[in-house]
Enzyme design. Structure first.
Site, short mmCIF file in Angstrom:
data_model
loop_
_atom_site.label_atom_id
_atom_site.label_comp_id
_atom_site.label_asym_id
_atom_site.label_seq_id
_atom_site.Cartn_x
_atom_site.Cartn_y
_atom_site.Cartn_z
CB VAL A 14 2.50 9.11 -18.74
CG1 VAL A 14 3.94 9.53 -18.99
CG2 VAL A 14 2.44 7.55 -18.59
CG ASP A 35 -4.88 16.96 -21.95
OD1 ASP A 35 -3.94 16.01 -21.60
OD2 ASP A 35 -5.73 16.83 -22.82
CB VAL A 91 -0.48 12.76 -26.68
CG1 VAL A 91 -0.24 14.02 -26.48
CG2 VAL A 91 0.37 12.38 -27.79
CG ASN A 92 -4.26 9.51 -26.03
OD1 ASN A 92 -3.65 10.57 -25.96
ND2 ASN A 92 -5.55 9.23 -26.44
CB THR A 93 0.84 5.88 -28.42
OG1 THR A 93 1.16 5.18 -27.28
CG2 THR A 93 1.48 7.07 -28.70
CB CYS A 277 0.73 -0.05 -21.56
SG CYS A 277 0.19 1.75 -21.39
CG PHE A 339 -5.51 -1.96 -14.77
CD1 PHE A 339 -5.51 -0.58 -14.71
CD2 PHE A 339 -4.25 -2.66 -14.93
CE1 PHE A 339 -4.47 0.21 -14.63
CE2 PHE A 339 -3.00 -1.81 -14.91
CZ PHE A 339 -3.59 -0.41 -14.61
NE ARG A 347 -5.95 4.21 -19.60
CZ ARG A 347 -4.95 4.88 -19.86
NH1 ARG A 347 -5.25 5.61 -21.06
NH2 ARG A 347 -4.29 5.14 -18.75
P1 NAD Z 1 -4.01 9.19 -21.23
O1 NAD Z 1 -4.94 9.19 -22.01
O2 NAD Z 1 -4.22 9.16 -19.73
O3 NAD Z 1 -3.19 10.77 -21.40
C1 NAD Z 1 -2.91 11.16 -22.55
C2 NAD Z 1 -3.53 12.91 -22.71
O4 NAD Z 1 -3.06 13.39 -23.65
C3 NAD Z 1 -5.01 12.96 -22.55
O5 NAD Z 1 -5.39 13.67 -21.61
C4 NAD Z 1 -5.25 13.67 -24.10
O6 NAD Z 1 -6.35 14.44 -24.05
C5 NAD Z 1 -3.87 14.17 -24.27
N1 NAD Z 1 -3.70 14.58 -25.60
C6 NAD Z 1 -3.88 13.79 -26.88
N2 NAD Z 1 -3.52 14.63 -27.87
C7 NAD Z 1 -3.34 15.87 -27.47
C8 NAD Z 1 -2.72 17.00 -28.43
N3 NAD Z 1 -2.68 16.86 -29.54
N4 NAD Z 1 -2.55 18.26 -27.52
C9 NAD Z 1 -2.68 18.02 -26.16
N5 NAD Z 1 -3.25 17.00 -25.39
C10 NAD Z 1 -3.44 15.76 -26.20
O7 NAD Z 1 -2.51 8.35 -21.47
P2 NAD Z 1 -1.49 7.79 -20.46
O8 NAD Z 1 -1.87 6.64 -19.85
O9 NAD Z 1 -0.87 9.10 -19.96
O10 NAD Z 1 -0.57 7.39 -21.61
C11 NAD Z 1 0.46 8.26 -22.51
C12 NAD Z 1 1.55 7.52 -22.96
O11 NAD Z 1 2.34 6.94 -22.15
C13 NAD Z 1 1.05 6.49 -23.98
O12 NAD Z 1 1.92 6.17 -25.17
C14 NAD Z 1 1.40 5.12 -22.97
O13 NAD Z 1 1.56 3.85 -23.50
C15 NAD Z 1 2.62 5.70 -22.31
N6 NAD Z 1 2.62 5.07 -20.93
C16 NAD Z 1 1.60 5.06 -20.21
C17 NAD Z 1 1.51 4.17 -18.84
C18 NAD Z 1 0.68 4.18 -17.81
O14 NAD Z 1 0.63 3.61 -16.71
N7 NAD Z 1 -0.65 4.71 -18.10
C19 NAD Z 1 2.88 3.94 -18.34
C20 NAD Z 1 4.07 4.03 -19.16
C21 NAD Z 1 4.00 4.67 -20.33
C1 UGA Z 2 2.89 -1.63 -16.66
C2 UGA Z 2 4.47 -1.97 -16.31
O1 UGA Z 2 4.51 -2.83 -15.22
C3 UGA Z 2 5.27 -0.45 -16.07
O2 UGA Z 2 6.57 -0.74 -16.27
C4 UGA Z 2 4.60 0.25 -17.47
O3 UGA Z 2 5.41 1.47 -17.43
C5 UGA Z 2 3.31 0.32 -17.89
O4 UGA Z 2 2.64 -0.98 -17.81
C6 UGA Z 2 3.02 1.09 -19.19
O5 UGA Z 2 3.86 1.04 -20.12
O6 UGA Z 2 1.71 1.44 -19.16
P1 UGA Z 2 0.93 -1.12 -15.36
O7 UGA Z 2 0.17 -1.69 -16.56
O8 UGA Z 2 0.48 0.20 -14.71
O9 UGA Z 2 2.21 -1.21 -15.53
O10 UGA Z 2 0.51 -2.15 -13.98
P2 UGA Z 2 1.23 -3.40 -13.65
O11 UGA Z 2 1.69 -3.61 -12.33
O12 UGA Z 2 2.32 -3.85 -14.80
O13 UGA Z 2 -0.01 -4.56 -14.06
C7 UGA Z 2 -0.46 -4.87 -15.24
C8 UGA Z 2 -1.44 -5.79 -14.96
O14 UGA Z 2 -0.89 -7.14 -14.85
C9 UGA Z 2 -2.40 -5.48 -13.91
O15 UGA Z 2 -3.86 -6.09 -14.35
C10 UGA Z 2 -1.94 -6.45 -12.87
O16 UGA Z 2 -3.21 -6.92 -11.95
C11 UGA Z 2 -1.49 -7.96 -13.72
N1 UGA Z 2 -0.62 -8.68 -12.90
C12 UGA Z 2 0.37 -7.98 -12.62
C13 UGA Z 2 -0.86 -9.85 -12.89
O17 UGA Z 2 -1.79 -10.26 -13.16
N2 UGA Z 2 0.23 -10.62 -12.34
C14 UGA Z 2 1.28 -10.14 -11.69
O18 UGA Z 2 2.30 -10.75 -11.21
C15 UGA Z 2 1.63 -8.84 -11.84
#
Ligand code: NAD
Ligand code: UGA
Length: 462
Positions: A14, A35, A91-93, A277, A339, A347
């Site tokens: 993100v 980071d 950051v990650n949650t 997520c 995924f 993940r």
């Molecule tokens: P990620 O694990 O890819 O990245 C998080 C980063 O934060 C890591 O690189 C880690 O080293 C760093 N970090 C942790 N603690 C720290 C600290 N104290 N100081 C500095 N760096 C620190 O996680 P992500 O996928 O980017 O997700 C981040 C958040 O966004 C989560 O809450 C997730 O639910 C949300 N989110 C993720 C997605 C997605 O598609 N991955 C989409 C929407 C929302």
């Molecule tokens: C999802 C949401 O779509 C985002 O809006 C959100 O920000 C994000 O989670 C998050 O909070 O992390 P993402 O997980 O990156 O995004 O990808 P998606 O396209 O939502 O797919 C999630 C999973 O569902 C994948 O494994 C995908 O293959 C599966 N999927 C998706 C299905 O099995 N069927 C579908 O019709 C759509």
């Protein structure tokens, strides 16, 4: 407050792409992404743009243009905090693995550690933006930490959840359906909201920027993910019913999705949703509901996860049963580990669970994924079962599909990579042991064409 310097803590899936787009669209604002993970920051700073830590179509072009101009990646967290007027926490949650709420609640230790660090080093007023996905009312906790540790500075907290999906992150960031900004309904709170509105207004139409109170913004994010996952579990549960009744899930899905009130997105049946997520956010919703006594609400949302696990398990069982019934070769070819397509993120990928179920039944796996590295596949397997020796014995990784299918009777498609559709299936068929089966865990291949080549095609719900 006019924002000239932004700091983003967390350079992950993100933080990296989001800040790259903010920097691209606001060339006058200096954006520093920090980071604690030095390797990740080095990769963001790499001159080989194929080596960025995240694979996302279109990302490297944006980073190429903005990096060094107004986009910077660094491990010097304190300086970036001190120099900025606005700090995104990205950051990650993850789900808690110990203590109260273990297995359900979101672990906020990384968020709390950021809040502590910000409070300790800040010298001027700041706007803190919650970008991570968090339980409703987390901003209250952040505020408490900031205010108790540093009384001389005004911290305004905003919630600005991210809705990007991996694989389409750049498009989602550049043309978002909506941007949500939650803040306090006070003079300073509204000013902070406006500062962030201004940044997004560089490219997002004002009508798509929704301002709300803090709690609504936080809860909207969890709810949006739960609704999306709910649709997938609904269609996946029906895929099993189709198999028993002779209906075809692709036809049912199309028919249902053509109702404009329902819509056709997120109705694609699969071997189960993955990603970092959906599961964690639903577990969190279940935990919040259960902890305030809403047992029926908690059970309702938990059912989405129960169906998701069931779908993965039954897919693996089908393969295993067929091998036993037909006395087939115990080597299965797995195509796809990510995924979803167009990402190297694994993940919670369904592939990990299917593979684990199969090796438990002593089946050997040949794996090929166009973007996932061998080390990641073994990391995932070791994380899920802790049995490095068995994983090494049972899993072989290939860098091309031809070697991967060699002498197997069964191919399982676990990620919907486009390249799988374009393969020369006639040629692949020749290299396989016979009879040859395709378990299409994504329903992406042409059943009629494959059957005309000689394959036994087993899709989901058809
Ligand atoms: P990620 O694990 O890819 O990245 C998080 C980063 O934060 C890591 O690189 C880690 O080293 C760093 N970090 C942790 N603690 C720290 C600290 N104290 N100081 C500095 N760096 C620190 O996680 P992500 O996928 O980017 O997700 C981040 C958040 O966004 C989560 O809450 C997730 O639910 C949300 N989110 C993720 C997605 C997605 O598609 N991955 C989409 C929407 C929302
Ligand atoms: C999802 C949401 O779509 C985002 O809006 C959100 O920000 C994000 O989670 C998050 O909070 O992390 P993402 O997980 O990156 O995004 O990808 P998606 O396209 O939502 O797919 C999630 C999973 O569902 C994948 O494994 C995908 O293959 C599966 N999927 C998706 C299905 O099995 N069927 C579908 O019709 C759509």
């Amino acid at each position: 407050m006019k924002v000239n310097n932004i700091c983003c803590i967390g350079a992950g899936y993100v933080g990296g792409p989001t800040m790259a787009v903010i920097a691209q669209k606001n060339p006058d604002i200096k954006v520093t992404v920090v980071d604690i993970n030095e390797k990740r920051i080095d990769a963001w700073n790499s001159n080989n743009f194929d080596e960025l830590p995240i694979y996302e179509p279109g990302l490297s072009d944006v980073v190429k243009k903005a990096r060094g101009r107004n986009l910077f990646f660094s491990t010097d967290i304190n300086s970036a905090i001190i120099d900025s007027e606005m700090i995104f926490i990205s950051v990650n949650t993850p789900t808690k693995t110990s203590g109260e709420g273990k297995g359900f609640a979101a672990d906020l230790k990384y968020i709390e550690s950021c809040a502590n660090q910000i409070a300790e080093v800040s010298k001027t007023d700041k706007i803190i933006v919650e970008k991570s996905t968090v339980p409703v009312r987390t901003s209250e906790k952040i505020k408490k930490i900031l205010n108790s540790k540093n009384k001389s500075i005004d911290f305004q907290i905003l919630s600005n959840p991210e809705f990007l999906a991996e694989g389409t992150a750049m498009r989602d960031l550049q043309i978002p359906d909506r941007v949500i900004i939650g803040g306090d309904n006070t003079k300073k709170g509204n000013e902070a909201i406006q500062s962030l509105v201004e940044i997004y207004s560089s490219w997002v139409p004002k009508k798509n920027i929704l301002t709300t109170n803090l709690w609504s913004s936080e809860l909207s994010k969890l709810t949006a993910n739960a609704f999306l996952a709910q649709r997938i579990s609904s269609i996946n549960s029906l895929s099993e019913l189709c198999e028993e009744t002779g209906a075809d899930i692709e036809e049912v899905s199309k028919a249902v999705g053509m109702d404009s009130r329902i819509g056709n997105s997120f109705l694609k049946t699969s071997v189960g949703f993955g990603g970092s997520c959906f599961q964690k956010d639903i577990l969190n919703l279940v935990y919040i509901s259960r902890s305030i006594g809403l047992e029926k609400v908690a059970n309702y949302w938990e059912q989405i996860l129960i169906i998701n696990k069931h779908q993965r398990d039954r897919f693996a069982n089908k393969i295993y049963s067929l091998i036993n019934k037909e006395s087939l070769n115990k080597n299965v070819c797995i195509l796809g580990w990510a995924f979803k397509k167009d990402t190297n993120d694994t993940r919670e990928s369904a592939a990990i669970y299917v593979a684990n179920n199969l090796i438990k039944s002593n089946i050997y796996l040949n794996v090929y994924d166009p973007k996932v590295k061998e080390s990641q596949i073994f990391f995932d397997m070791n994380y899920i079962n802790g049995n490095d020796k068995k994983n090494k014995e049972h899993i072989s990784i290939y860098n091309n599909p031809i070697d991967c299918i060699h002498k197997t009777n069964i191919i399982a498609i676990l990620t919907e990579w486009d390249e799988f559709k374009d393969y020369d299936w006639k040629n692949l068929y020749k290299k396989m042991s016979k009879p040859a089966y395709i378990f299409d865990g994504r329903n992406i291949l042409d059943k009629v064409k494959l059957e005309s080549i000689g394959f036994n095609y087993i899709g989901l719900g058809r």
